[in-house]
Write an enzyme that holds these catalytic residues in place. Structure first.
Site: not given
Length: 143
Positions: A21-23
């Site tokens: 995932t991203d942030a």
């Protein structure tokens, strides 16, 4: 009675991990292609075909020739997904697959991929080994 439309669909479950995932906790777009790659490998493995053996014995590998991904909805951290793979076309040295990456019954990403079989020494196109070609043709969705 089994659903004939699902007779030749390989399903690979996977969990979305933090590293995917991203942030914001949403799966980074390129990781869907990694999920699809893993599912293609598992489809072959489930049918007794190992990439390592193809490399050492037949001196062949698959290369992505063309890929289209339609990103419909995001997957999120901890989601349980299924990658549903269908073989749609098998030629002498190339094949096409359609892969849906789903959460429950919702398609999140639809991937259409064209793969080419290549000689690992020269990089030139090479016919699919007969065992691979026959296996994939037996799985091919006839429309």
């Amino acid at each position: 009675m089994p659903d004939a439309s699902n007779a030749h669909v390989h399903v690979m479950p996977l969990r979305v991990y933090y590293e995917d995932t991203d942030a914001g906790g949403i799966v980074y777009y390129a990781n869907y292609l990694k999920f699809a790659e893993r599912a293609r490998t598992e489809l072959l493995r489930a049918n007794g075909i190992e990439h390592a053996e193809l490399l050492t014995t037949d001196k062949v590998a698959f290369a992505v020739r063309e890929c289209h991904a339609d990103y419909i909805k995001p997957a999120r951290l901890d989601d349980l997904l299924d990658v549903r793979t269908r073989v749609t076309e098998v030629g002498g040295a190339a094949l096409r697959m359609h892969q849906d990456i789903c959460r429950d019954d919702a398609v999140l990403v639809a991937v259409h991929v064209r793969l080419a079989c290549m000689d690992v020494t020269s990089g030139a196109p090479k016919r699919l080994p007969a065992v691979v070609r026959d296996c994939l043709r037996n799985m091919q969705i006839v429309t």
